[in-house]
Design a protein around this motif. Structure first.
Motif, PDB file in Angstrom:
ATOM      1  N   TYR A  94       0.738  -1.205   0.013  1.00  0.00           N
ATOM      2  CA  TYR A  94      -0.123   0.136   0.036  1.00  0.00           C
ATOM      3  C   TYR A  94       0.958   1.122  -0.058  1.00  0.00           C
ATOM      4  O   TYR A  94       1.517   1.348   0.938  1.00  0.00           O
ATOM      5  N   ASP A 107      -4.061   6.553  -3.201  1.00  0.00           N
ATOM      6  CA  ASP A 107      -3.473   5.748  -2.020  1.00  0.00           C
ATOM      7  C   ASP A 107      -3.537   4.265  -2.916  1.00  0.00           C
ATOM      8  O   ASP A 107      -4.240   3.444  -2.481  1.00  0.00           O
ATOM      9  N   VAL A 109      -2.385   0.338  -4.646  1.00  0.00           N
ATOM     10  CA  VAL A 109      -1.467  -0.957  -4.099  1.00  0.00           C
ATOM     11  C   VAL A 109      -0.651  -1.062  -5.198  1.00  0.00           C
ATOM     12  O   VAL A 109      -0.918  -1.004  -6.270  1.00  0.00           O
TER      13      VAL A 109
END
Ligand code: THG
Length: 369
Positions: A94, A107, A109
């Protein structure tokens, strides 16, 4: 609460778009310039499947931004304040992305899929433009583009059995955010242990946009013995779990410390990365508001809030509630928002200004269940 959507060529379609409509899709929003399924018309059943059974979600809106070339890792290190040491093929991370002011702008992955190729599985902002501009300005040897990759999430306590039936028992050993590049009936894909819920689950990243219906049907068939059904990123469960929705919970000033992302921000790394000096100053000054849960009094909300609701402390503005709903498992109205540290600490005097009146509320840590 709902509104007709005009379906045209400008807003992109998921490879699962036709499958979701056949499965009874009744509502959609727009995310990363794509239609994002938000309801199949029975919120209670969709919540129950996620919390007690298994659900399949078209999350192709989680677009991949590929960084490919000798400088892929160098670019990734510039883009995120998170320490990427020890990154290996097959383990996701993350990775908050900030601008030069230390404001969070996505944000994702991150997945290292090859020696010279990294994917950012993004939230709702145009990271392909940002990353390409940064790469160009730094004269990096890397290509930035959106590959033909579309995630399908399988979430809920029975998801492991479904995915093990499809791929084999090895999936039970996958670590959180771990993944493997493989195929299913000749369909190229990535199997990852991930997903935007705390009920456990996997994401199948389809790598051939022509085969969406085929993959959807294979998952539906394998899941049938477990009662699988269609669902969407769940409005209520994510509030209970405190998962961040970039763009809903964040505004043009939100920094990662306000979001509680301290563990993902490594300011003592020797190299430069975007936002480093701003984040150091923000950290030194300390935050004045935090992302937190809310327990809200009053009769059960019928749906979600269409706008941010102001939160007050003794009548004065103290932040906003970005998403609110009735939680069957908490047995109360709940919400999430960015609230002043004073209001978070206050034993009483906090209220939410809803469309239907002012309701007393209290801050509460995640998970709310
Ligand atoms: N899966 C994939 N891509 C995505 C999302 C996803 N892109 C958009 C969006 N979701 C990105 N945002 C998040 C937010 C939270 C989490 C994952 C993606 C998440 N957080 C855990 C938490 O907050 O507890 C764990 C974080 C950690 O420990 O590293 O899972 O869902 N493919």
């Amino acid at each position: 609460m709902s509104l007709m959507l005009s379906v045209g060529a400008r807003v992109r379609k998921s490879p699962f778009f036709a499958a979701t409509r056949k499965a009874g899709l009744t509502a959609a929003s727009v995310y990363n310039h794509m239609f994002m399924p938000t309801s199949y018309g029975d919120p209670a059943a969709e919540y129950d499947r996620l919390v007690n059974g298994v659900a399949m979600w078209d999350v192709a809106v989680e677009r991949q931004v590929a960084l490919k070339g000798p400088d892929a890792l160098k670019l990734a290190r510039l883009l995120t304040p998170r320490n990427l040491d020890g990154l290996v093929i097959g383990q996701g991370k993350y990775v908050p992305i900030c601008n030069y002011d230390g404001v969070i702008i996505n944000d994702p992955v991150l997945l290292q899929v090859d020696e010279d190729e990294i994917w950012l599985s993004i939230a709702d902002s145009d990271i392909v433009l940002w990353a390409a501009a940064i790469a160009g300005a730094h004269r990096l040897d890397v290509r930035v583009f959106e590959p033909d990759v579309s995630p399908l999430a399988i979430q809920g306590p029975k998801s492991t059995d479904v995915v093990a039936d499809l791929f084999g028992d090895w999936v039970r050993e996958l670590k959180y955010f771990g993944f493997l590049i493989t195929e299913l009936a000749g369909i190229p894909l990535v199997v990852a242990r991930s997903g935007w819920s705390k009920q456990g689950g996997f994401e199948l990243y389809l790598r051939d946009g022509q085969r969406g219906q085929e993959l959807w049907d294979l998952v539906a068939k394998a899941g049938a013995p477990y009662g699988i059904g269609p669902g969407t990123p769940n409005y209520v469960e994510r509030l209970e779990s405190g998962l961040i929705s970039y763009g809903a919970d964040t505004d043009a000033e939100t920094n990662p410390f306000e979001l509680g992302m301290d563990n993902f921000i490594n300011l003592d790394q020797p190299h430069e990365f975007i936002g480093k000096s701003a984040l150091k100053a923000i950290k030194a000054a300390g935050v004045k508001r935090r992302f937190i849960g809310l327990l809200i009094d009053g009769a059960p909300f019928k749906g979600g809030n269409e706008h941010r609701w102001d939160v007050t402390l003794n009548g004065a503005y103290a932040g906003f509630a970005s998403a609110c709903a009735y939680s069957p498992r908490v047995g109360s109205n709940i919400g999430v928002g960015l609230i002043s540290t004073a209001a978070i600490a206050a034993p009483d005097g906090v209220a939410v200004i809803t469309d239907d009146g002012i309701l007393p509320a209290r801050a509460a840590p995640f998970p709310l269940v």
